[in-house]
Write a protein that holds these residues in place. Structure first.
Motif, PDB file in Angstrom:
ATOM      1  N   UNK A   1       0.855  -1.198   0.000  1.00 56.87           N
ATOM      2  CA  UNK A   1       0.000   0.000   0.000  1.00 56.87           C
ATOM      3  C   UNK A   1       0.892   1.250   0.000  1.00 56.87           C
ATOM      4  N   UNK A   2       0.791   2.018  -1.079  1.00 60.32           N
ATOM      5  CA  UNK A   2       1.616   3.220  -1.245  1.00 60.32           C
ATOM      6  C   UNK A   2       0.740   4.371  -1.710  1.00 60.32           C
ATOM      7  N   UNK A   3       0.700   5.432  -0.918  1.00 57.47           N
ATOM      8  CA  UNK A   3      -0.027   6.622  -1.363  1.00 57.47           C
ATOM      9  C   UNK A   3       0.404   7.814  -0.518  1.00 57.47           C
ATOM     10  N   UNK A   4       0.094   9.005  -1.023  1.00 56.36           N
ATOM     11  CA  UNK A   4       0.361  10.242  -0.286  1.00 56.36           C
ATOM     12  C   UNK A   4      -0.963  10.929   0.028  1.00 56.36           C
ATOM     13  N   UNK A   5      -0.973  11.704   1.086  1.00 53.93           N
ATOM     14  CA  UNK A   5      -2.065  12.658   1.307  1.00 53.93           C
ATOM     15  C   UNK A   5      -1.415  14.022   1.492  1.00 53.93           C
ATOM     16  N   UNK A   6      -1.824  14.970   0.668  1.00 55.92           N
ATOM     17  CA  UNK A   6      -1.246  16.319   0.729  1.00 55.92           C
ATOM     18  C   UNK A   6      -2.117  17.245   1.557  1.00 55.92           C
ATOM     19  N   UNK A   7      -1.529  18.363   1.968  1.00 54.70           N
ATOM     20  CA  UNK A   7      -2.304  19.400   2.643  1.00 54.70           C
ATOM     21  C   UNK A   7      -3.483  19.786   1.765  1.00 54.70           C
ATOM     22  N   UNK A   8      -4.605  20.086   2.392  1.00 61.00           N
ATOM     23  CA  UNK A   8      -5.805  20.543   1.687  1.00 61.00           C
ATOM     24  C   UNK A   8      -6.462  19.476   0.822  1.00 61.00           C
ATOM     25  N   UNK A   9      -6.109  18.220   1.054  1.00 57.35           N
ATOM     26  CA  UNK A   9      -6.760  17.158   0.283  1.00 57.35           C
ATOM     27  C   UNK A   9      -7.749  16.380   1.140  1.00 57.35           C
ATOM     28  N   UNK A  10      -8.820  15.965   0.487  1.00 56.53           N
ATOM     29  CA  UNK A  10      -9.807  15.067   1.088  1.00 56.53           C
ATOM     30  C   UNK A  10      -9.689  13.760   0.309  1.00 56.53           C
ATOM     31  N   UNK A  11      -9.142  12.742   0.970  1.00 56.83           N
ATOM     32  CA  UNK A  11      -8.864  11.482   0.286  1.00 56.83           C
ATOM     33  C   UNK A  11      -9.737  10.383   0.875  1.00 56.83           C
ATOM     34  N   UNK A  12     -10.375   9.607   0.009  1.00 61.33           N
ATOM     35  CA  UNK A  12     -11.158   8.459   0.468  1.00 61.33           C
ATOM     36  C   UNK A  12     -10.461   7.165   0.078  1.00 61.33           C
ATOM     37  N   UNK A  13     -10.551   6.189   0.970  1.00 60.80           N
ATOM     38  CA  UNK A  13     -10.098   4.830   0.673  1.00 60.80           C
ATOM     39  C   UNK A  13     -11.342   3.971   0.570  1.00 60.80           C
ATOM     40  N   UNK A  14     -11.520   3.329  -0.576  1.00 59.39           N
ATOM     41  CA  UNK A  14     -12.669   2.435  -0.726  1.00 59.39           C
ATOM     42  C   UNK A  14     -12.181   1.023  -1.008  1.00 59.39           C
ATOM     43  N   UNK A  15     -12.996   0.073  -0.636  1.00 62.79           N
ATOM     44  CA  UNK A  15     -12.662  -1.328  -0.873  1.00 62.79           C
ATOM     45  C   UNK A  15     -13.739  -2.165  -0.229  1.00 62.79           C
ATOM     46  N   UNK A  16     -13.808  -3.453  -0.627  1.00 64.87           N
ATOM     47  CA  UNK A  16     -14.858  -4.296  -0.067  1.00 64.87           C
ATOM     48  C   UNK A  16     -14.650  -4.535   1.428  1.00 64.87           C
ATOM     49  N   UNK A  17     -15.694  -4.985   2.072  1.00 69.59           N
ATOM     50  CA  UNK A  17     -15.639  -5.310   3.491  1.00 69.59           C
ATOM     51  C   UNK A  17     -14.566  -6.385   3.714  1.00 69.59           C
ATOM     52  N   UNK A  18     -13.740  -6.200   4.718  1.00 72.00           N
ATOM     53  CA  UNK A  18     -12.688  -7.173   5.027  1.00 72.00           C
ATOM     54  C   UNK A  18     -11.405  -6.963   4.253  1.00 72.00           C
ATOM     55  N   UNK A  19     -11.323  -5.864   3.479  1.00 72.15           N
ATOM     56  CA  UNK A  19     -10.130  -5.649   2.648  1.00 72.15           C
ATOM     57  C   UNK A  19      -8.999  -4.960   3.417  1.00 72.15           C
ATOM     58  N   UNK A  20      -9.220  -4.663   4.678  1.00 74.57           N
ATOM     59  CA  UNK A  20      -8.146  -4.085   5.483  1.00 74.57           C
ATOM     60  C   UNK A  20      -8.199  -2.574   5.609  1.00 74.57           C
ATOM     61  N   UNK A  21      -9.327  -1.958   5.257  1.00 81.05           N
ATOM     62  CA  UNK A  21      -9.433  -0.489   5.301  1.00 81.05           C
ATOM     63  C   UNK A  21      -9.266   0.044   6.724  1.00 81.05           C
ATOM     64  N   UNK A  22      -9.978  -0.573   7.664  1.00 80.70           N
ATOM     65  CA  UNK A  22      -9.880  -0.086   9.049  1.00 80.70           C
ATOM     66  C   UNK A  22      -8.470  -0.301   9.583  1.00 80.70           C
ATOM     67  N   UNK A  23      -7.888  -1.439   9.235  1.00 77.74           N
ATOM     68  CA  UNK A  23      -6.512  -1.723   9.664  1.00 77.74           C
ATOM     69  C   UNK A  23      -5.572  -0.648   9.131  1.00 77.74           C
ATOM     70  N   UNK A  24      -5.741  -0.284   7.867  1.00 77.44           N
ATOM     71  CA  UNK A  24      -4.898   0.743   7.250  1.00 77.44           C
ATOM     72  C   UNK A  24      -5.045   2.087   7.980  1.00 77.44           C
ATOM     73  N   UNK A  25      -6.280   2.453   8.260  1.00 73.46           N
ATOM     74  CA  UNK A  25      -6.511   3.735   8.929  1.00 73.46           C
ATOM     75  C   UNK A  25      -5.943   3.723  10.341  1.00 73.46           C
TER      76      UNK A  25
END
Ligand code: ADP
Ligand code: MG
Length: 248
Positions: free
Chosen positions: A26-50
């Motif tokens: 998993x590789x990504x950036x979040x810049x100042x002034x950005x609103x970034x969403x992470x989407x993926x199916x249930x169980x794909x590790x989204x909460x773990x990532x956050x």
């Protein structure tokens, strides 16, 4: 440097003694002034990532780095949870003060800051109420006030509208976007997890799509729709389709 840089993150759990990969590469950036969403199916590790971004959990591999506007790596990250995660035995005021208390802010300053954010989320008059006396939408307003009160550079939100009814959720999305557009308020950037593609296209500047477990990067798309966005417009629906087509 971006506010947040996630480089080649991975997470492997052990389940019954066997490795159980949750996230990979998993590789990504979040810049100042950005609103970034992470989407993926249930169980794909989204909460773990956050949770890893918020420092609540450690990655197995890879690196998370933060750079504030002034160049320091001292960045405040706060979290809004799907389940609200309020303390039932504390009042609205006390719940909003929790993060400030953890930062050792003196009582008078705590109450002043908390009052300001209670006002901002539209809960003035409810300072002394307990969570059980509040609707779901109001509980999440408390969760948002608590997260904003610590003055986050990065606000993480894990499916913050998923436990709300459709109308309440849409109202609160719009309110969050309105708050977000006020430059004098924190945060600098938002990283929000959702399984709702329409919600992601409605709110985000960028949408990061991850696959089924183990979650891998499928796409990092910039949503080039002017704001405010019209959820009924053909352009909007076309973007939702574009995100959807990357997943299936
Ligand atoms: P999402 O938020 O995308 O639904 P999660 O990050 O909650 O996904 O979980 C990803 C996967 O990891 C799921 O399959 C979940 O069951 C598993 N998982 C998460 N935490 C644990 C844990 N402590 N023990 C075992 N499995 C876990
Ligand atoms: Mg989740």
């Amino acid at each position: 440097m971006p506010l947040l840089r996630a480089s080649n993150l991975s997470k492997v759990l052990r389940v019954n003694g066997n490795p159980f990969p949750i996230l990979e590469g998993i590789t990504f950036d979040v810049n100042d002034n950005e609103f970034v969403c992470i989407v993926g199916p249930s169980g794909s590790g989204k909460s773990t990532l956050l949770r890893m971004v918020a420092g609540l959990e450690k990655p197995t591999g890879g690196k998370i780095s933060f750079t504030a506007k002034n160049g320091s790596s001292d960045v405040v990250v706060s979290m809004v949870f799907q389940s609200f995660a309020l303390f039932p035995w504390l009042t609205v005021m006390e719940n909003v003060c929790v993060g400030l208390e953890a930062k050792n802010v003196p009582k008078e300053a705590r109450v002043k800051t908390a009052s300001r954010y209670i006002d901002i989320v539209g809960l003035n008059g409810f300072e002394d109420a307990y969570p059980k006396e509040l609707s779901g939408g109001m509980k999440q307003r408390v969760g948002i006030a608590r997260s904003l009160a610590v003055g986050p550079d990065l606000l993480c939100m894990d499916e913050p509208f998923s436990a709300l009814d459709v109308l309440t959720a849409q109202g609160l999305r719009d309110e969050v976007l309105t708050l977000w557009h006020q430059d004098e308020l924190p945060p600098s950037a938002v990283l929000m997890v959702t399984h709702n593609l329409e919600e992601a296209v409605y709110m985000a500047d960028r949408v990061i799509i991850i696959s089924q477990r183990p979650g891998r990067m499928i796409s990092d798309m910039t949503i080039e729709l002017p704001r405010p966005r019209d959820r009924k417009s053909p352009e909007f629906l076309d973007w939702v389709d574009q995100v959807f087509s990357k997943i299936v």
